[in-house]
Scaffold this motif. Sequence first.
Motif, mmCIF file in Angstrom:
data_model
loop_
_atom_site.group_PDB
_atom_site.id
_atom_site.type_symbol
_atom_site.label_atom_id
_atom_site.label_comp_id
_atom_site.label_asym_id
_atom_site.label_seq_id
_atom_site.Cartn_x
_atom_site.Cartn_y
_atom_site.Cartn_z
ATOM 1 N N LYS A 197 0.656 -1.064 -0.070
ATOM 2 C CA LYS A 197 -0.153 0.065 -0.067
ATOM 3 C C LYS A 197 0.818 1.340 -0.149
ATOM 4 C CE LYS A 197 -4.222 -1.978 1.978
ATOM 5 N NZ LYS A 197 -5.224 -1.788 3.306
ATOM 6 N N GLY A 198 2.204 1.320 0.101
ATOM 7 C CA GLY A 198 3.045 2.173 0.102
ATOM 8 C C GLY A 198 3.670 2.441 -1.252
ATOM 9 N N ILE A 199 4.151 3.677 -1.360
ATOM 10 C CA ILE A 199 4.934 4.090 -2.640
ATOM 11 C C ILE A 199 6.211 4.281 -2.104
ATOM 12 C CG2 ILE A 199 5.126 5.702 -4.764
ATOM 13 C CD1 ILE A 199 2.317 6.031 -4.320
ATOM 14 N N ASN A 200 7.480 3.562 -2.351
ATOM 15 C CA ASN A 200 8.547 3.716 -1.737
ATOM 16 C C ASN A 200 9.380 4.674 -2.253
ATOM 17 O OD1 ASN A 200 11.254 3.124 -0.689
ATOM 18 N ND2 ASN A 200 10.658 1.263 -0.015
ATOM 19 N N ALA A 201 9.253 5.900 -1.531
ATOM 20 C CA ALA A 201 10.265 7.197 -2.220
ATOM 21 C C ALA A 201 11.552 6.844 -2.244
ATOM 22 C CB ALA A 201 9.958 8.479 -1.119
ATOM 23 N N GLY A 202 12.152 5.870 -1.612
ATOM 24 C CA GLY A 202 13.510 5.496 -1.358
ATOM 25 C C GLY A 202 13.949 4.759 -2.634
ATOM 26 N N VAL A 203 13.220 3.890 -2.862
ATOM 27 C CA VAL A 203 13.275 3.142 -4.437
ATOM 28 C C VAL A 203 13.166 4.091 -5.435
ATOM 29 C CG1 VAL A 203 12.388 1.495 -5.733
ATOM 30 C CG2 VAL A 203 12.575 0.947 -3.271
ATOM 31 N N GLU A 204 12.234 4.917 -5.459
ATOM 32 C CA GLU A 204 12.115 5.832 -6.578
ATOM 33 C C GLU A 204 13.374 6.685 -6.594
ATOM 34 O OE1 GLU A 204 11.442 7.780 -9.738
ATOM 35 O OE2 GLU A 204 9.804 6.207 -8.938
ATOM 36 N N LEU A 205 14.038 7.378 -5.475
ATOM 37 C CA LEU A 205 15.152 8.024 -5.377
ATOM 38 C C LEU A 205 16.202 7.157 -6.126
ATOM 39 C CD1 LEU A 205 16.132 10.735 -4.626
ATOM 40 C CD2 LEU A 205 16.933 9.711 -2.584
ATOM 41 N N ALA A 206 16.408 6.240 -5.686
ATOM 42 C CA ALA A 206 17.496 5.067 -6.388
ATOM 43 C C ALA A 206 17.436 5.029 -7.787
ATOM 44 C CB ALA A 206 17.358 3.835 -5.945
ATOM 45 N N HIS A 207 16.170 5.069 -8.361
ATOM 46 C CA HIS A 207 16.042 5.231 -9.767
ATOM 47 C C HIS A 207 16.478 6.307 -10.220
ATOM 48 C CE1 HIS A 207 13.703 1.326 -10.780
ATOM 49 N NE2 HIS A 207 12.846 1.753 -9.762
ATOM 50 N N GLN A 208 16.071 7.365 -9.910
ATOM 51 C CA GLN A 208 16.575 8.822 -10.112
ATOM 52 C C GLN A 208 18.108 9.226 -10.258
ATOM 53 O OE1 GLN A 208 14.481 11.212 -11.693
ATOM 54 N NE2 GLN A 208 12.874 9.573 -11.184
ATOM 55 N N ILE A 209 18.494 8.435 -8.953
ATOM 56 C CA ILE A 209 20.107 8.646 -8.916
ATOM 57 C C ILE A 209 20.763 8.076 -9.984
ATOM 58 C CG2 ILE A 209 21.940 8.117 -7.388
ATOM 59 C CD1 ILE A 209 20.240 8.693 -5.109
ATOM 60 N N LEU A 210 20.482 6.701 -10.324
ATOM 61 C CA LEU A 210 21.070 6.163 -11.296
ATOM 62 C C LEU A 210 20.890 6.914 -12.552
ATOM 63 C CD1 LEU A 210 20.034 2.407 -10.624
ATOM 64 C CD2 LEU A 210 22.164 3.568 -10.493
ATOM 65 N N ALA A 211 19.707 7.518 -12.916
ATOM 66 C CA ALA A 211 19.501 8.517 -14.020
ATOM 67 C C ALA A 211 20.470 9.631 -13.987
ATOM 68 C CB ALA A 211 17.996 8.915 -14.194
ATOM 69 N N LEU A 212 20.546 10.364 -12.968
ATOM 70 C CA LEU A 212 21.319 11.380 -12.695
ATOM 71 C C LEU A 212 22.755 11.031 -13.165
ATOM 72 C CD1 LEU A 212 19.809 12.762 -9.420
ATOM 73 C CD2 LEU A 212 19.904 14.007 -11.681
ATOM 74 N N THR A 213 23.191 10.071 -12.630
ATOM 75 C CA THR A 213 24.786 9.744 -12.760
ATOM 76 C C THR A 213 25.164 9.393 -14.466
ATOM 77 O OG1 THR A 213 24.406 7.368 -12.157
ATOM 78 C CG2 THR A 213 25.148 8.849 -10.630
ATOM 79 N N GLY A 214 23.912 9.061 -14.783
ATOM 80 C CA GLY A 214 24.187 8.860 -16.259
ATOM 81 C C GLY A 214 24.215 9.830 -17.352
ATOM 82 N N LEU A 215 24.007 11.112 -16.496
ATOM 83 C CA LEU A 215 23.998 12.220 -17.415
ATOM 84 C C LEU A 215 25.514 12.898 -17.391
ATOM 85 C CD1 LEU A 215 21.059 14.208 -15.759
ATOM 86 C CD2 LEU A 215 21.135 12.927 -18.021
ATOM 87 N N ALA A 216 26.346 12.392 -16.651
ATOM 88 C CA ALA A 216 27.869 12.650 -16.830
ATOM 89 C C ALA A 216 28.411 12.307 -18.063
ATOM 90 C CB ALA A 216 28.411 12.189 -15.535
ATOM 91 N N ASP A 217 29.543 13.219 -18.455
ATOM 92 C CA ASP A 217 30.265 12.780 -19.700
ATOM 93 C C ASP A 217 31.610 13.082 -19.580
ATOM 94 O OD1 ASP A 217 31.377 12.911 -22.093
ATOM 95 O OD2 ASP A 217 29.870 13.901 -23.213
ATOM 96 N N PRO A 218 32.529 12.142 -18.828
ATOM 97 C CA PRO A 218 33.563 12.306 -18.578
ATOM 98 C C PRO A 218 34.570 12.812 -19.548
ATOM 99 C CG PRO A 218 32.771 10.076 -17.749
ATOM 100 C CD PRO A 218 31.946 10.637 -18.616
ATOM 101 N N GLU A 219 34.309 12.528 -20.867
ATOM 102 C CA GLU A 219 35.351 12.981 -22.005
ATOM 103 C C GLU A 219 35.144 14.639 -22.010
ATOM 104 O OE1 GLU A 219 34.390 10.899 -25.504
ATOM 105 O OE2 GLU A 219 35.102 8.976 -24.884
ATOM 106 N N ARG A 220 33.786 14.879 -21.699
ATOM 107 C CA ARG A 220 33.910 16.434 -22.093
ATOM 108 C C ARG A 220 34.251 17.139 -20.346
ATOM 109 N NH1 ARG A 220 29.015 18.817 -25.458
ATOM 110 N NH2 ARG A 220 30.263 20.724 -25.159
#
Length: 389
Positions: A197-220
Motif C-alpha cells: 500500500k506504500g509508494i517507496n520514495a527511497g526506491v524511486e530516489l534510487a532510480h533517479q540517482i542512477l539516471a542522474l549519474t548517467g548524465l555525466a560525460d567524462p570525456e567532456r
Amino acid sequence: MTAEEIDPTLPALLADIESLVRCESPSTDHEAVARSAEVVAALGARLLGAEPERIVTEGCTHLRWRFGDGPSRVLLLGHHDTVWPHGSLETHPFSVEDGVLRGPGCFDMKVGVVMALHAAAALDDRSGLSILITGDEEIGSPLSRPLIEDEARGCEAVLVLEASADGGALKTRRKGTSLYRVRVEGRAAHSGLEPEKGINAGVELAHQILALTGLADPERGTSVVPTALSGGTTSNTVPAAAGVAVDVRVWDLAEQERVDREIRAARPVLPGAVVRIEGGVNRPPLDAEASAGLFALASELAERLGLAPLTEAAVGGASDGNFTAGLGVPTLDGLGAVGGGAHADHEHVIVAEVPRRTALLHALTAALLAGRTPSATTNEAAKTVAGQR
C-alpha cells in the motif's frame, strides 16, 4: 613595490591575517559573518584611510570600497566567510611554524583578503579601484551575486583573491557549477503488514540517482554527482519522502544547459511517485579567453619583479570570478594565498609567498589603473595560449 620592498611589512601582514583568522565566520551564521566584516572593515579603514560601505542583504554583511569620482575600472574581489564551523579554532588553532601558517579559513581565503587591502594601501593612486569583500561565497553567493555583477559591469578587469592552485598556479579556467535538490514524494505504509500500500520514495530516489549519474560525460569533463541523501522516518515504515543534493560541474555553457534541461525533464518510475526538482545553474564557466590577457600581463610583471615564472591551472571548483567572467569582464583568479588544503584539516599557507604575491597583486593593480594593457605581441600570445587550453 617589489617583493623585497614589502618583506619588511611581513610582520604586519601576519598580524592582520591572525586577527581575521581568529574571528570565526561560518557562512550560515550571519551574526558571525557580521563580526568578521567588522574586523575586515577595521583593517581596511586603518590601511586605506577610508571606511567601507557596509551592505547587508537578508542579514548577510558585505563590504565595498570605491575610490575616485569616476566609474570603477578595476575590481579586487574576495570573501570573508568560511566553511569552518564554530569551535574550529580549538581543533585547528592559528599558528605560524617553520614557514607555514595554519588556521581555519586561512587559505580559503582570509589571507587573500588581507593581501588585497595591503596591496591597495600601497598604491599611489587608487582612483578607479573598487574592493568588494562578500560574506556568502562558500554557499554559492546566493545573496551577493547581484552585488558582484553590478560592481563588475563596466570594469576593465576583475582580480580575484581566491587561493592559488597547486604550486601557486593562477586559476585561468574554472568549471561552471549547477546545484540541485531532487525531492521524491511517495506514500507511507507499514513495511511489514502492508508494504504494497506504500509508494517507496527511497526506491524511486534510487532510480533517479542512477539516471542522474548517467548524465555525466567524462570525456567532456562533465560530472554529475549525487551527494547528501535524506529519506525515511523509521525502520518499519515505507518512506514517504526522500531527497538528494546533486553537484554538477562543466567546462562549457552548452554542457551546463544540456544537463540542466535533462535534470528538469526527470519523470518518476514508480506509479504514483512524484519527483520535484529544485535549484539550477549556480555559476557559469570561467573560460580561458576571459583570463588570457591578464595572465600574460601578470606573467610579464612577475618577471620584472624577479619572481618565479607564473604557472596556470584549470580547476573544477568555482568562485565569484565565474560570475564576472560570465559578464564578459576580463577576470584573473587564484591571486591569493599559496598553500593548500582548502576546507581540510591540513589547510595551510606558505608564509614566504605572502609578500611576493602581495607585491604581484600591487603591481598588476597599479598597471591596470594606469591604463596598461598587454602589448599587441603579448596579447596575441595570450590568445594563442587560450586557444590551446
